[in-house]
Design a protein around this motif. Structure first.
Motif, PDB file in Angstrom:
ATOM      1  N   PRO A 132      -5.859   3.711   1.070  1.00 41.06           N
ATOM      2  CA  PRO A 132      -6.729   3.698  -0.112  1.00 41.06           C
ATOM      3  C   PRO A 132      -7.554   4.982  -0.232  1.00 41.06           C
ATOM      4  O   PRO A 132      -7.719   5.533  -1.327  1.00 41.06           O
ATOM      5  CB  PRO A 132      -7.627   2.484   0.128  1.00 41.06           C
ATOM      6  CG  PRO A 132      -6.812   1.595   1.018  1.00 41.06           C
ATOM      7  CD  PRO A 132      -6.053   2.522   1.908  1.00 41.06           C
ATOM      8  N   LYS A 133      -8.013   5.499   0.918  1.00 45.75           N
ATOM      9  CA  LYS A 133      -8.789   6.751   0.890  1.00 45.75           C
ATOM     10  C   LYS A 133      -7.915   7.910   0.420  1.00 45.75           C
ATOM     11  O   LYS A 133      -8.361   8.773  -0.332  1.00 45.75           O
ATOM     12  CB  LYS A 133      -9.327   7.073   2.291  1.00 45.75           C
ATOM     13  CG  LYS A 133     -10.552   6.271   2.690  1.00 45.75           C
ATOM     14  CD  LYS A 133     -11.076   6.827   4.025  1.00 45.75           C
ATOM     15  CE  LYS A 133     -11.903   5.782   4.746  1.00 45.75           C
ATOM     16  NZ  LYS A 133     -12.031   6.090   6.171  1.00 45.75           N
ATOM     17  N   LEU A 134      -6.668   7.927   0.897  1.00 38.99           N
ATOM     18  CA  LEU A 134      -5.755   9.018   0.536  1.00 38.99           C
ATOM     19  C   LEU A 134      -5.443   8.964  -0.953  1.00 38.99           C
ATOM     20  O   LEU A 134      -5.425  10.002  -1.640  1.00 38.99           O
ATOM     21  CB  LEU A 134      -4.474   8.905   1.380  1.00 38.99           C
ATOM     22  CG  LEU A 134      -3.431  10.008   1.208  1.00 38.99           C
ATOM     23  CD1 LEU A 134      -4.009  11.381   1.528  1.00 38.99           C
ATOM     24  CD2 LEU A 134      -2.220   9.751   2.112  1.00 38.99           C
ATOM     25  N   ILE A 135      -5.231   7.751  -1.462  1.00 36.99           N
ATOM     26  CA  ILE A 135      -4.947   7.595  -2.894  1.00 36.99           C
ATOM     27  C   ILE A 135      -6.149   8.072  -3.714  1.00 36.99           C
ATOM     28  O   ILE A 135      -6.007   8.838  -4.675  1.00 36.99           O
ATOM     29  CB  ILE A 135      -4.610   6.115  -3.214  1.00 36.99           C
ATOM     30  CG1 ILE A 135      -3.245   5.753  -2.603  1.00 36.99           C
ATOM     31  CG2 ILE A 135      -4.609   5.867  -4.723  1.00 36.99           C
ATOM     32  CD1 ILE A 135      -2.900   4.275  -2.636  1.00 36.99           C
ATOM     33  N   ALA A 136      -7.333   7.666  -3.266  1.00 43.27           N
ATOM     34  CA  ALA A 136      -8.551   8.057  -3.990  1.00 43.27           C
ATOM     35  C   ALA A 136      -8.736   9.570  -3.958  1.00 43.27           C
ATOM     36  O   ALA A 136      -9.053  10.196  -4.985  1.00 43.27           O
ATOM     37  CB  ALA A 136      -9.762   7.354  -3.363  1.00 43.27           C
TER      38      ALA A 136
ATOM     39  N   LEU B 102       0.835  -1.208   0.000  1.00 41.96           N
ATOM     40  CA  LEU B 102       0.000   0.000   0.000  1.00 41.96           C
ATOM     41  C   LEU B 102       0.870   1.259   0.000  1.00 41.96           C
ATOM     42  O   LEU B 102       0.530   2.269  -0.625  1.00 41.96           O
ATOM     43  CB  LEU B 102      -0.915   0.003   1.235  1.00 41.96           C
ATOM     44  CG  LEU B 102      -2.075  -1.002   1.222  1.00 41.96           C
ATOM     45  CD1 LEU B 102      -2.718  -1.096   2.593  1.00 41.96           C
ATOM     46  CD2 LEU B 102      -3.106  -0.580   0.178  1.00 41.96           C
ATOM     47  N   ILE B 103       1.993   1.168   0.711  1.00 40.32           N
ATOM     48  CA  ILE B 103       2.920   2.304   0.750  1.00 40.32           C
ATOM     49  C   ILE B 103       3.529   2.532  -0.626  1.00 40.32           C
ATOM     50  O   ILE B 103       3.631   3.664  -1.108  1.00 40.32           O
ATOM     51  CB  ILE B 103       3.985   2.044   1.835  1.00 40.32           C
ATOM     52  CG1 ILE B 103       3.320   2.262   3.201  1.00 40.32           C
ATOM     53  CG2 ILE B 103       5.202   2.938   1.661  1.00 40.32           C
ATOM     54  CD1 ILE B 103       4.131   1.828   4.365  1.00 40.32           C
ATOM     55  N   LYS B 104       3.889   1.428  -1.282  1.00 41.30           N
ATOM     56  CA  LYS B 104       4.441   1.544  -2.640  1.00 41.30           C
ATOM     57  C   LYS B 104       3.392   2.100  -3.605  1.00 41.30           C
ATOM     58  O   LYS B 104       3.710   2.910  -4.476  1.00 41.30           O
ATOM     59  CB  LYS B 104       4.923   0.166  -3.120  1.00 41.30           C
ATOM     60  CG  LYS B 104       6.189  -0.307  -2.417  1.00 41.30           C
ATOM     61  CD  LYS B 104       6.612  -1.657  -2.966  1.00 41.30           C
ATOM     62  CE  LYS B 104       7.862  -2.178  -2.266  1.00 41.30           C
ATOM     63  NZ  LYS B 104       8.068  -3.608  -2.523  1.00 41.30           N
ATOM     64  N   ASP B 105       2.138   1.659  -3.421  1.00 44.64           N
ATOM     65  CA  ASP B 105       1.056   2.162  -4.280  1.00 44.64           C
ATOM     66  C   ASP B 105       0.919   3.675  -4.138  1.00 44.64           C
ATOM     67  O   ASP B 105       0.806   4.400  -5.134  1.00 44.64           O
ATOM     68  CB  ASP B 105      -0.285   1.497  -3.907  1.00 44.64           C
ATOM     69  CG  ASP B 105      -0.293   0.012  -4.238  1.00 44.64           C
ATOM     70  OD1 ASP B 105       0.624  -0.436  -4.976  1.00 44.64           O
ATOM     71  OD2 ASP B 105      -1.191  -0.710  -3.754  1.00 44.64           O
ATOM     72  N   LEU B 106       0.919   4.141  -2.897  1.00 47.91           N
ATOM     73  CA  LEU B 106       0.790   5.579  -2.654  1.00 47.91           C
ATOM     74  C   LEU B 106       1.961   6.335  -3.283  1.00 47.91           C
ATOM     75  O   LEU B 106       1.777   7.373  -3.930  1.00 47.91           O
ATOM     76  CB  LEU B 106       0.731   5.863  -1.142  1.00 47.91           C
ATOM     77  CG  LEU B 106       0.683   7.339  -0.749  1.00 47.91           C
ATOM     78  CD1 LEU B 106      -0.593   8.003  -1.261  1.00 47.91           C
ATOM     79  CD2 LEU B 106       0.787   7.521   0.767  1.00 47.91           C
ATOM     80  N   ALA B 107       3.166   5.778  -3.108  1.00 46.03           N
ATOM     81  CA  ALA B 107       4.358   6.429  -3.661  1.00 46.03           C
ATOM     82  C   ALA B 107       4.244   6.545  -5.175  1.00 46.03           C
ATOM     83  O   ALA B 107       4.604   7.562  -5.773  1.00 46.03           O
ATOM     84  CB  ALA B 107       5.611   5.647  -3.273  1.00 46.03           C
ATOM     85  N   LYS B 108       3.721   5.494  -5.798  1.00 44.12           N
ATOM     86  CA  LYS B 108       3.611   5.489  -7.256  1.00 44.12           C
ATOM     87  C   LYS B 108       2.645   6.584  -7.724  1.00 44.12           C
ATOM     88  O   LYS B 108       2.953   7.333  -8.657  1.00 44.12           O
ATOM     89  CB  LYS B 108       3.121   4.110  -7.716  1.00 44.12           C
ATOM     90  CG  LYS B 108       3.339   3.886  -9.188  1.00 44.12           C
ATOM     91  CD  LYS B 108       3.093   2.452  -9.579  1.00 44.12           C
ATOM     92  CE  LYS B 108       3.070   2.378 -11.103  1.00 44.12           C
ATOM     93  NZ  LYS B 108       2.408   1.170 -11.575  1.00 44.12           N
TER      94      LYS B 108
END
Lengths: 340, 299
Positions: free
Chosen positions: A329-333, A238-244
């Motif tokens: 997930p909320k932050l990414i969205a 999830l951390i990598k997803d956010l970074a991406k």
């Protein structure tokens, strides 16, 4: 010490393959502040082979003098010749302060130089100051306050060396600001003759492998870092997803390096890299001083932690209490929605 | 000729396990409340030394400077395979910085006499300075290989050692003449488990302090000497040396011999930056992102 000695603050200018290490330039910038307080000049000590071209960079970054020790035996770093030559120069000129980067090289030679000259040496300082202190009714002028986290990072200690003439410290890369070079600054290059005994060059380099690291944490504008609270591959994904999504570099505390989730070159903290990005997002990082020492100068800090009492909130600008599985997930969205 | 190796070891408070009541209200650390452990990198250094002994024979001596209870760690060295354990301990060594420590260790090493290799951990977890190894090498006037990752070859006829060591973004292989001091980094060598037979024997190993503690006032000093001789004859003595034993100059030891002094110790104070609590809701997160965009942090 003589009041006429204007050459009291020294910086070891580390270079490798003709390239100066950033930490030496950072220390020159700090040295200017220290030297001003002492009414002294700043000198850089440069060892290597065919490295004279680097002296102008050192002067632009704050050196008034550059001691240049140039010899083919000094092309590649080796402990004994480097340490012994610096020791000899220190003994001859008697500076009050000598600073080294806390690198593989600095931590290799600084202890030897300090041991031979019986100087005080403090490792991994995070702050340095010059002060005059009165200790048991005796005034000690130009004391170097060597400030560092100690005891597993639970306390901050100020170390001084009041009874010796020479005060030394090592400082990690990135801890001090580099400052802007001034190409108009003037300085002197002082060549120092190099004489080495066969015993001093008896250790031979058989092989050497260096690959420039693909990771550039120091240069990243945004860093997303995970810690103990994110120490499973699923959570760290999830951390990598956010970074991406943010175009950020991924980093972490020692906990996730030890858990094998990231390489040690991505470790932020006192024993890792010190960073000062525009935005640092600390996720599942409690915020022990060792970690904070490596990131608290970031322009903005977002902390996400399920423990509302976590010390990381004490250095954060934005604090979100919650489980990272829900928050990220909320932050990414939310970020994606604002891009459109 | 046989190989003589000395391993510098240290018993350290387990700083990775600091809980609330370890910190005193004034910000100092109550060491007594922390469990004492074998410094991890020193244990790896001992393992490297024992592997060389497995290959080449010879002796391995574990040497520490520390309080009397460091005998616990020395027994662990014996369980792993060390032939000899030496505790350098004296109240006058107290509050030594790295310079005073390396001086005392170098005097103890000179007192041991013959050696080919000295190993030690890169750094101890209670100070993380990585200074004692290089400073000890300097005092002994021998070269060093810091950040050792592995020993590749030891040639006793040529009296050279080849070791791989960490450098920035890579590694290098060095060949050094003996004697040389090597500091060992984490993960260089997984320490072997205690040998059960050795554990059964050496759990009875005792330092001079421990023998003294078993002697009450009804016995005289001669009796103490006899007891020491008996333990020694059984090869169960953890040799215990004080300042006079290693012929060290008192002025160079402990606090007196330490150029660095602790001026002050503070609890960590967090710099109170402007802090906003952000609710973990889409609205809360949206507001935060909007602010960061306005501040040109994003985009």
């Amino acid at each position: 010490m003589s009041a006429t000695n204007k050459d009291m603050v020294w910086v070891f200018a580390e270079q490798s393959d003709g390239e100066l290490a950033d930490v030496g330039l950072e220390l020159l910038h700090k040295a200017r502040t220290l030297a001003k307080k002492m009414n002294s000049e700043v000198s850089a000590v440069l060892l290597g082979h065919e490295v004279e071209a680097l002296t102008s960079t050192l002067i632009a970054h704050g050196a008034d003098n550059v001691y240049l020790l140039d010899d083919k035996e000094l092309k590649d770093f080796r402990s004994l010749p480097y340490a012994n030559l610096i020791t000899k120069l220190v003994e001859e000129k008697r500076p009050r302060v000598v600073l080294f980067g806390a690198t593989h090289i600095g931590r290799d030679i600084a202890p030897r130089v300090a041991s031979h000259t019986r100087s005080g040496l403090t490792a991994d300082c995070t702050e340095l100051k010059i002060e005059t202190l009165t200790i048991r009714k005796v005034e000690h002028e130009d004391l170097l306050l060597q400030i560092r986290p100690a005891f597993g990072g639970n306390i901050i200690a100020t170390i001084i060396s009041p009874d010796v003439a020479i005060q030394m410290a090592t400082i990690r890369e990135g801890v001090m600001e580099m400052g802007e070079p001034d190409s108009k600054r003037k300085g002197k290059v002082i060549p120092v003759p190099v004489a080495l005994d066969p015993v001093e060059i008896a250790v031979k380099i058989i092989e050497k492998h260096q690959e420039p690291s693909g990771v550039n944490l120091k240069g990243a504008p945004i860093i997303v870092a995970g810690g103990y609270g994110a120490d499973t591959p699923e959570k760290f994904q999830l951390i990598k997803d956010l970074a991406k999504v943010l175009g950020a570099e991924v980093a972490g505390s020692r906990a996730v390096v030890d858990a094998g989730l990231i390489d040690s070159e991505r470790q932020v903290g006192q024993t890792g890299t010190t960073v000062r990005p525009k935005l640092y997002i600390a996720i599942g990082i409690s915020g022990a001083i060792q970690h904070r020492a490596g990131m608290q100068e970031s322009q903005k800090i977002i902390a996400i932690n399920n423990d509302p009492e976590a010390p990381i909130f004490g250095v954060a600008h934005y604090g979100i209490t919650g489980n990272l599985e829900e928050v990220l997930p909320k932050l990414i969205a939310a970020y994606k929605s604002q891009l459109h | 000729m046989s190989l003589h190796t000395i391993v510098l070891v240290k018993q350290v408070p387990d700083t990775s396990n600091i809980s609330g009541d370890v910190m005193r209200p004034d910000g100092t650390v109550n060491r007594a409340r922390l469990p004492a452990i074998f410094n991890p990198e020193d244990q790896e250094a001992l393992e490297l030394a024992l592997r060389l002994k497995d290959l080449h024979g010879g002796t391995v001596t574990a040497l520490t400077m520390g309080p009397p209870n460091a005998a616990n760690m020395l027994r662990e060295c014996l369980y792993m395979g060390a032939d000899r354990a030496i505790l350098v301990s004296d109240r006058r060594f107290a509050a030594a910085d790295t310079l005073a420590t390396s001086y005392a260790l170098s005097k103890a090493i000179e007192h041991i006499g013959e050696y080919d290799l000295i190993f030690g951990g890169r750094q101890a977890i209670d100070g993380d300075t990585a200074q004692v190894g290089p400073q000890t090498a300097e005092k002994l006037n021998i070269p060093q290989i810091a950040y050792t990752l592995e020993v590749q070859n030891l040639d006793l006829s040529k009296r050279t050692i080849r070791a791989k060591r960490a450098i920035k973004n890579g590694y290098e292989i060095l060949e050094a003449p003996l004697p040389v001091l090597l500091t060992v980094t984490k993960d260089a060598a997984e320490p072997r488990p205690f040998d059960v037979k050795r554990l059964c024997v050496y759990k009875r190993a005792q330092s001079k302090f421990e023998i003294e503690a078993t002697v009450d006032d009804s016995h005289d000093l001669v009796w103490m000497d006899e007891l020491m001789e008996k333990v020694k004859a059984e090869d169960l003595l953890i040799e215990t040396w004080n300042i006079e034993d290693i012929d060290a100059d008192v002025a160079m030891c402990g606090l007196a011999g330490s150029p660095t002094k602790v001026h002050k110790v503070e609890n960590v104070v967090l710099s109170g930056s402007e802090f906003k609590k952000v609710p973990a809701t889409p609205e809360g997160l949206n507001d935060m992102i909007t602010e960061l965009m306005q501040d040109h942090i994003f985009g």
